[in-house]
Design an enzyme around this catalytic site. Structure first.
Site, mmCIF file in Angstrom:
data_model
loop_
_atom_site.group_PDB
_atom_site.id
_atom_site.type_symbol
_atom_site.label_atom_id
_atom_site.label_comp_id
_atom_site.label_asym_id
_atom_site.label_seq_id
_atom_site.Cartn_x
_atom_site.Cartn_y
_atom_site.Cartn_z
ATOM 1 N N HIS A 1 0.845 -1.189 0.000
ATOM 2 C CA HIS A 1 0.000 0.000 0.000
ATOM 3 C C HIS A 1 0.878 1.234 0.000
ATOM 4 C CE1 HIS A 1 -3.125 2.886 1.116
ATOM 5 N NE2 HIS A 1 -3.946 1.996 0.583
ATOM 6 N N GLU B 1 -7.744 -5.650 -0.283
ATOM 7 C CA GLU B 1 -8.322 -6.406 -1.394
ATOM 8 C C GLU B 1 -8.370 -7.924 -1.198
ATOM 9 O OE1 GLU B 1 -9.900 -4.502 -2.910
ATOM 10 O OE2 GLU B 1 -8.902 -2.932 -4.049
HETATM 11 N N1 CMC Z 1 3.938 -7.377 -5.032
HETATM 12 C C1 CMC Z 1 5.228 -7.352 -5.373
HETATM 13 N N2 CMC Z 1 6.003 -6.269 -5.293
HETATM 14 C C2 CMC Z 1 5.431 -5.136 -4.861
HETATM 15 C C3 CMC Z 1 4.083 -5.094 -4.485
HETATM 16 C C4 CMC Z 1 3.325 -6.263 -4.581
HETATM 17 N N3 CMC Z 1 2.045 -6.285 -4.249
HETATM 18 N N4 CMC Z 1 3.779 -3.843 -4.087
HETATM 19 C C5 CMC Z 1 4.893 -3.125 -4.229
HETATM 20 N N5 CMC Z 1 5.894 -3.903 -4.680
HETATM 21 C C6 CMC Z 1 7.262 -3.519 -4.956
HETATM 22 C C7 CMC Z 1 7.321 -2.689 -6.235
HETATM 23 O O1 CMC Z 1 7.502 -3.509 -7.355
HETATM 24 C C8 CMC Z 1 8.498 -1.798 -5.976
HETATM 25 O O2 CMC Z 1 9.685 -2.493 -6.268
HETATM 26 P P1 CMC Z 1 10.918 -1.728 -6.981
HETATM 27 O O3 CMC Z 1 11.333 -0.653 -6.007
HETATM 28 O O4 CMC Z 1 11.938 -2.807 -7.166
HETATM 29 O O5 CMC Z 1 10.374 -1.176 -8.265
HETATM 30 C C9 CMC Z 1 8.444 -1.557 -4.451
HETATM 31 O O6 CMC Z 1 7.697 -2.643 -3.906
HETATM 32 C C10 CMC Z 1 7.756 -0.271 -4.078
HETATM 33 O O7 CMC Z 1 6.575 -0.196 -4.817
HETATM 34 P P2 CMC Z 1 5.896 1.141 -5.283
HETATM 35 O O8 CMC Z 1 5.317 0.919 -6.637
HETATM 36 O O9 CMC Z 1 6.779 2.310 -5.077
HETATM 37 O O10 CMC Z 1 4.780 1.284 -4.217
HETATM 38 P P3 CMC Z 1 3.473 2.098 -4.391
HETATM 39 O O11 CMC Z 1 3.287 2.856 -3.156
HETATM 40 O O12 CMC Z 1 3.450 2.899 -5.630
HETATM 41 O O13 CMC Z 1 2.440 0.917 -4.586
HETATM 42 C C11 CMC Z 1 0.529 -0.378 -4.643
HETATM 43 C C12 CMC Z 1 1.296 0.710 -3.862
HETATM 44 C C13 CMC Z 1 -0.763 -0.670 -3.912
HETATM 45 C C14 CMC Z 1 0.204 0.185 -6.021
HETATM 46 C C15 CMC Z 1 1.405 -1.640 -4.752
HETATM 47 O O14 CMC Z 1 1.755 -2.118 -3.484
HETATM 48 C C16 CMC Z 1 0.754 -2.723 -5.601
HETATM 49 O O15 CMC Z 1 0.873 -2.681 -6.830
HETATM 50 N N6 CMC Z 1 0.040 -3.704 -4.962
HETATM 51 C C17 CMC Z 1 -0.655 -4.718 -5.713
HETATM 52 C C18 CMC Z 1 -1.983 -4.181 -6.244
HETATM 53 C C19 CMC Z 1 -2.997 -4.017 -5.129
HETATM 54 O O16 CMC Z 1 -3.155 -4.872 -4.279
HETATM 55 N N7 CMC Z 1 -3.720 -2.880 -5.202
HETATM 56 C C20 CMC Z 1 -4.746 -2.552 -4.212
HETATM 57 C C21 CMC Z 1 -4.290 -1.445 -3.307
HETATM 58 S S1 CMC Z 1 -5.304 -1.269 -1.840
HETATM 59 C C22 CMC Z 1 -6.831 -0.750 -2.479
HETATM 60 C C23 CMC Z 1 -6.868 0.670 -2.734
HETATM 61 O O17 CMC Z 1 -6.994 1.448 -1.768
HETATM 62 O O18 CMC Z 1 -6.747 1.035 -3.902
#
Ligand code: CMC
Length: 361
Positions: free
Chosen positions: A244, A303
């Site tokens: 998240h 989720e």
């Molecule tokens: N599985 C694998 N790796 C992950 C995941 C995950 N679920 N989430 C983050 N990472 C990795 C990401 O690949 C990145 O790695 P690197 O630095 O090597 O590129 C690192 O962790 C940091 O990720 P980020 O993209 O900077 O983190 P963010 O704050 O932008 O992402 C997120 C938040 C929710 C988009 C992400 O955790 C994700 O894609 N989760 C899976 C999709 C999901 O479950 N979405 C529902 C979110 S909760 C409902 C809502 O409120 O929308």
């Protein structure tokens, strides 16, 4: 400034606070634990809208029931072209038929829209006739009745009500920000809600729970979890239901929904092993994610247990995002009204990094 605007405060709001370090969600002065399962979706919607409409009735349920009936007229516009689309695209298209405006009447119709249109689309895609709303029922009970064509047991209506309340508002998430940007141009609530639906449907936001069912089904048995998860991460996939932007501990909505799944399973005795299986997958995923990204806490988000709850309530995974919209719409509307009441046009700056025109010789 980071690309994802993590470090930017873009609004002051009285609506909700997401405390990522403490794992706490406050909605208008109430902790989520005091709302989910204790107050109805209609009551929480009223709480969110309080002060943003002059003519807000004390009890929103009759007005929302009447709005469900009014928007049902739009279901006649469902044609074969729309039925070939995903449920969220078809629901969005029907919602776009509603007139724009900022009044309470428009807000009520927009709150009714995802519920009525999703039930109609899911039924029509299964070859069944849409079922008109019953304005006397509570919103959650009527959604299940419109979906199934028969009344739902109380425990199921209660579980859906808990879900809708749990996701009703959540700070400046991507869809709410999109809705506020649109509201800031004074385009109207329908435009703001349509923008919210568009942002919500992406897999990094509200599109995550559908693929979670695919993941659980492909894993099949707890002992397959490690191999499946490691292969997914090795491919560079993200695990849906984990991580998240704000929470650095477990998302409090996940706990609220896990409790709702547990109560529902106890009441209906349907698929009693499903929750234990999901918990086993969760435990494996958390351990593997910890090793995979040691510098970053990737905990369970809302989720995972959303997927389990909506599956138990007979929603097809293709429609899970629509159910998210049924709850979040009341937050989008509250934020749009708050933006309109006090905010200026949202118009940030960008830094140009492209080529400059050639200087004349
Ligand atoms: N599985 C694998 N790796 C992950 C995941 C995950 N679920 N989430 C983050 N990472 C990795 C990401 O690949 C990145 O790695 P690197 O630095 O090597 O590129 C690192 O962790 C940091 O990720 P980020 O993209 O900077 O983190 P963010 O704050 O932008 O992402 C997120 C938040 C929710 C988009 C992400 O955790 C994700 O894609 N989760 C899976 C999709 C999901 O479950 N979405 C529902 C979110 S909760 C409902 C809502 O409120 O929308």
């Amino acid at each position: 400034m980071s690309d994802g605007l993590d470090d930017v405060v873009a609004a002051h709001t009285v609506l909700s606070e997401v405390d990522g370090q403490a794992g706490r969600l406050i909605i208008r002065g109430h902790s989520l634990d005091d709302l989910a399962g204790r107050m109805s979706f209609e009551a929480v919607t009223r709480l969110l809208w309080d002060g943003f409409f002059d003519d807000l009735p004390q009890d929103l349920a009759p007005a929302l029931g009447a709005a469900r009936l009014e928007v049902f007229a739009e279901v006649s516009a469902l044609d074969s072209g729309l039925l070939d689309r995903t449920p969220v695209e078809a629901m969005r298209a029907l919602t776009a038929r509603l007139a724009d405006g900022d009044e309470l009447e428009v807000a009520l119709k927009l709150t009714a829209a995802p519920a009525v249109f999703t039930a109609a689309v899911v039924r029509a895609q299964a070859g069944e006739a849409p079922v008109p709303p019953d304005p006397k029922l509570g919103h959650a009970a009527d959604i299940l009745r419109m979906l199934r064509g028969k009344p739902a047991p109380e425990a199921e209506a209660q579980a859906l009500d808990t879900y809708l309340v749990t996701v009703s508002d959540h700070g400046l998430n991507a869809s709410t920000f999109a809705a506020r940007v649109i509201a800031s141009t004074r385009a109207g609530l329908t435009s703001a809600v349509l923008g919210g639906i568009g942002a919500l449907k992406g897999p990094l936001h509200g599109g995550a729970p559908g693929p979670i069912i695919e993941m659980l089904d492909e894993i099949g048995q707890p002992e397959n979890a490690r191999t499946w998860i490691e292969a997914a991460l090795a491919r560079g996939d993200r695990l849906m239901g984990f991580g998240h932007r704000v929470y650095r501990v477990c998302d409090p909505r996940a706990d609220a929904l896990k409790g709702a799944v547990r109560r529902l399973t106890a009441a209906t005795q349907t698929r009693p092993g499903r929750l234990a299986f999901a918990e086993a997958v969760e435990t494996a995923a958390l351990a593997i994610l910890k090793a995979h990204k040691p510098g970053r806490t990737l905990d369970t988000n809302v989720e995972l247990y959303t997927a389990l709850l909506l599956e138990a309530l007979d929603f097809p995974p293709s429609a899970f995002t629509c159910v998210f919209a049924m709850g979040r719409v009341s937050g989008w509307i509250a934020h749009a009204r708050e933006q309109l009441a006090g905010g200026r046009l949202i118009r940030p700056q960008s830094v140009y990094v492209g080529p400059m025109p050639r200087q004349a010789a």
